[in-house]
Write a protein that holds these residues in place. Structure first.
Motif, mmCIF file in Angstrom:
data_model
loop_
_atom_site.group_PDB
_atom_site.id
_atom_site.type_symbol
_atom_site.label_atom_id
_atom_site.label_comp_id
_atom_site.label_asym_id
_atom_site.label_seq_id
_atom_site.Cartn_x
_atom_site.Cartn_y
_atom_site.Cartn_z
ATOM 1 N N THR A 45 0.833 -1.202 0.000
ATOM 2 C CA THR A 45 0.000 0.000 0.000
ATOM 3 C C THR A 45 0.867 1.252 0.000
ATOM 4 O O THR A 45 1.762 1.408 0.830
ATOM 5 N N ILE A 46 0.544 2.165 -0.925
ATOM 6 C CA ILE A 46 1.179 3.484 -0.935
ATOM 7 C C ILE A 46 0.397 4.415 -0.023
ATOM 8 O O ILE A 46 0.953 5.028 0.882
ATOM 9 N N ILE A 47 -0.914 4.512 -0.260
ATOM 10 C CA ILE A 47 -1.777 5.359 0.561
ATOM 11 C C ILE A 47 -3.193 4.809 0.491
ATOM 12 O O ILE A 47 -3.626 4.294 -0.551
ATOM 13 N N CYS A 48 -3.924 4.896 1.600
ATOM 14 C CA CYS A 48 -5.294 4.396 1.604
ATOM 15 C C CYS A 48 -6.135 5.139 2.627
ATOM 16 O O CYS A 48 -5.624 5.756 3.567
ATOM 17 N N HIS A 49 -7.435 5.065 2.418
ATOM 18 C CA HIS A 49 -8.422 5.549 3.392
ATOM 19 C C HIS A 49 -9.483 4.464 3.479
ATOM 20 O O HIS A 49 -10.365 4.381 2.635
ATOM 21 N N GLY A 53 -9.334 -5.185 1.624
ATOM 22 C CA GLY A 53 -9.973 -6.431 1.216
ATOM 23 C C GLY A 53 -10.031 -7.465 2.314
ATOM 24 O O GLY A 53 -10.866 -8.367 2.276
ATOM 25 N N GLY A 54 -9.149 -7.343 3.312
ATOM 26 C CA GLY A 54 -9.156 -8.308 4.391
ATOM 27 C C GLY A 54 -10.394 -8.218 5.255
ATOM 28 O O GLY A 54 -10.781 -9.173 5.920
ATOM 29 N N SER A 55 -11.032 -7.035 5.252
ATOM 30 C CA SER A 55 -12.220 -6.869 6.088
ATOM 31 C C SER A 55 -13.360 -6.175 5.338
ATOM 32 O O SER A 55 -14.349 -5.789 5.942
ATOM 33 N N ASP A 56 -13.189 -6.020 4.011
ATOM 34 C CA ASP A 56 -14.235 -5.430 3.168
ATOM 35 C C ASP A 56 -14.714 -4.084 3.704
ATOM 36 O O ASP A 56 -15.919 -3.821 3.805
ATOM 37 N N VAL A 57 -13.781 -3.229 4.044
ATOM 38 C CA VAL A 57 -14.104 -1.920 4.591
ATOM 39 C C VAL A 57 -14.221 -0.906 3.452
ATOM 40 O O VAL A 57 -13.362 -0.841 2.575
ATOM 41 N N ASP A 58 -15.301 -0.106 3.472
ATOM 42 C CA ASP A 58 -15.468 0.918 2.442
ATOM 43 C C ASP A 58 -14.282 1.866 2.426
ATOM 44 O O ASP A 58 -13.684 2.184 3.462
ATOM 45 N N GLY A 59 -13.958 2.368 1.230
ATOM 46 C CA GLY A 59 -12.861 3.302 1.072
ATOM 47 C C GLY A 59 -12.040 2.950 -0.154
ATOM 48 O O GLY A 59 -12.521 2.280 -1.070
ATOM 49 N N TRP A 60 -10.768 3.374 -0.165
ATOM 50 C CA TRP A 60 -9.928 3.182 -1.342
ATOM 51 C C TRP A 60 -8.486 2.897 -0.947
ATOM 52 O O TRP A 60 -8.064 3.175 0.179
ATOM 53 N N ASN A 61 -7.734 2.336 -1.907
ATOM 54 C CA ASN A 61 -6.345 1.945 -1.650
ATOM 55 C C ASN A 61 -5.560 2.052 -2.960
ATOM 56 O O ASN A 61 -5.937 1.443 -3.959
ATOM 57 N N LEU A 62 -4.500 2.841 -2.959
ATOM 58 C CA LEU A 62 -3.555 2.905 -4.084
ATOM 59 C C LEU A 62 -2.338 2.098 -3.681
ATOM 60 O O LEU A 62 -1.703 2.392 -2.660
ATOM 61 N N ARG A 63 -1.990 1.076 -4.467
ATOM 62 C CA ARG A 63 -0.946 0.162 -4.035
ATOM 63 C C ARG A 63 -0.252 -0.479 -5.236
ATOM 64 O O ARG A 63 -0.678 -0.340 -6.383
ATOM 65 N N LYS A 142 0.861 1.384 4.544
ATOM 66 C CA LYS A 142 0.248 0.076 4.834
ATOM 67 C C LYS A 142 -1.260 0.204 4.681
ATOM 68 O O LYS A 142 -1.798 1.310 4.575
ATOM 69 N N ALA A 143 -1.952 -0.958 4.678
ATOM 70 C CA ALA A 143 -3.403 -0.947 4.734
ATOM 71 C C ALA A 143 -3.848 -0.511 6.124
ATOM 72 O O ALA A 143 -3.034 -0.426 7.050
ATOM 73 N N HIS A 144 -5.143 -0.259 6.309
ATOM 74 C CA HIS A 144 -5.570 0.250 7.617
ATOM 75 C C HIS A 144 -5.442 -0.808 8.696
ATOM 76 O O HIS A 144 -5.342 -0.488 9.881
ATOM 77 N N THR A 145 -5.446 -2.106 8.323
ATOM 78 C CA THR A 145 -5.089 -3.151 9.273
ATOM 79 C C THR A 145 -3.617 -3.504 9.054
ATOM 80 O O THR A 145 -2.973 -2.996 8.148
ATOM 81 N N ALA A 146 -3.096 -4.381 9.862
ATOM 82 C CA ALA A 146 -1.645 -4.602 9.886
ATOM 83 C C ALA A 146 -1.177 -5.550 8.777
ATOM 84 O O ALA A 146 -0.669 -6.637 9.037
ATOM 85 N N HIS A 147 -1.343 -5.128 7.531
ATOM 86 C CA HIS A 147 -0.798 -5.897 6.423
ATOM 87 C C HIS A 147 -0.639 -4.987 5.206
ATOM 88 O O HIS A 147 -0.934 -3.792 5.264
ATOM 89 N N TRP A 148 -0.137 -5.544 4.110
ATOM 90 C CA TRP A 148 0.124 -4.805 2.878
ATOM 91 C C TRP A 148 1.070 -3.621 3.127
ATOM 92 O O TRP A 148 0.862 -2.520 2.650
ATOM 93 N N TYR A 149 2.145 -3.875 3.877
ATOM 94 C CA TYR A 149 3.127 -2.831 4.158
ATOM 95 C C TYR A 149 3.964 -2.508 2.917
ATOM 96 O O TYR A 149 4.267 -3.392 2.110
ATOM 97 N N PHE A 150 4.353 -1.252 2.791
ATOM 98 C CA PHE A 150 5.213 -0.803 1.698
ATOM 99 C C PHE A 150 6.666 -0.875 2.155
ATOM 100 O O PHE A 150 6.984 -0.527 3.295
ATOM 101 N N THR A 151 7.538 -1.307 1.266
ATOM 102 C CA THR A 151 8.978 -1.314 1.549
ATOM 103 C C THR A 151 9.680 -0.452 0.511
ATOM 104 O O THR A 151 9.593 -0.716 -0.691
ATOM 105 N N GLY A 152 10.344 0.602 0.985
ATOM 106 C CA GLY A 152 11.049 1.512 0.085
ATOM 107 C C GLY A 152 10.812 2.957 0.486
ATOM 108 O O GLY A 152 10.544 3.253 1.661
ATOM 109 N N TYR A 153 10.900 3.842 -0.489
ATOM 110 C CA TYR A 153 10.854 5.283 -0.238
ATOM 111 C C TYR A 153 9.592 5.890 -0.867
ATOM 112 O O TYR A 153 9.188 5.521 -1.966
ATOM 113 N N ILE A 154 8.988 6.827 -0.148
ATOM 114 C CA ILE A 154 7.831 7.568 -0.641
ATOM 115 C C ILE A 154 8.066 9.046 -0.355
ATOM 116 O O ILE A 154 8.580 9.413 0.693
ATOM 117 N N ASP A 155 7.647 9.898 -1.299
ATOM 118 C CA ASP A 155 7.769 11.339 -1.080
ATOM 119 C C ASP A 155 6.701 12.069 -1.889
ATOM 120 O O ASP A 155 6.101 11.502 -2.812
#
Length: 206
Positions: A45-49, A53-63, A142-155
């Protein structure tokens, strides 16, 4: 500030911002960032609100998909709507990534170029409408729960509401130069990294 200063995510780090109505994306919007992914394993995940998918929570995810393809996912009432790039891109390199929509079309971009992509007609019908509201924090890395972590640099993470920044003046122009033009009413989030007295710090221009 990408390349000189940036935020490093080690696969366990993340940033959050309190919930705000502006994160509930309208019909016309643009999300963009500079990223340098050093490892792509599970979806990163780069950014999400919301949008998990792990909990079918409304919102969005760019990854980034596990295959290294850029993907935008919009969750509405447990319906998962996905647009993803047809090709991977090289890791351990800086890239400008973006998703934008205007109520008629939605597109993914890398380094200012529109990507060939895949989505079903049913998904497109949902993806070009406003995102479902979420009461969760905005999360970077990362996703809003503890998974889909990003590894690297973001700016230079930016959310612009009410404008498809790739439809007109930004199309075909230098993306780095365009990203510096930040002070406009459509910009709802802009976080960059800078160095002062040897320390890297956050600049929030929202």
């Amino acid at each position: 500030a990408f390349g000189a200063n940036s935020y490093y995510f080690d696969g366990g780090d993340y940033l959050t911002a309190a919930d705000n109505d502006v994160w509930d994306l309208p019909i016309t919007m643009t999300i963009e960032a500079w990223i340098n992914s050093t490892h792509v394993g599970a979806d990163n995940t780069i950014i999400c609100h919301g949008g998990d998918g792990g909990s079918d929570v409304d919102g969005w995810n760019l990854r980034l998909q596990s295959s290294g393809r850029l993907q935008f996912v919009d969750y509405k009432s447990s319906t998962v709507n996905i647009i993803y790039a047809d090709h991977e891109f090289a890791i351990s390199q800086w890239h400008h990534v973006a998703v934008s929509r205007d109520g008629t079309n939605i597109n993914l971009y890398i380094d200012g170029k529109r990507l060939e992509h895949t989505m079903t007609s049913a998904h497109k019908a949902n993806l070009i409408t406003a995102s479902a509201a979420s009461s969760l924090p905005l999360v970077i890395g990362k996703a809003h729960t503890a998974h889909w972590y990003f590894t690297g640099y973001i700016d230079s993470i930016r959310i612009s509401n009410g404008i498809d920044r790739f439809a007109n003046w930004m199309k075909g122009t230098n993306i780095k130069a365009g990203l510096n033009a930040v002070h406009h009413s459509h910009c709802k989030l802009l976080i960059t990294s800078n160095t002062f007295n040897g320390n890297t710090h956050f600049d929030d221009f929202s």
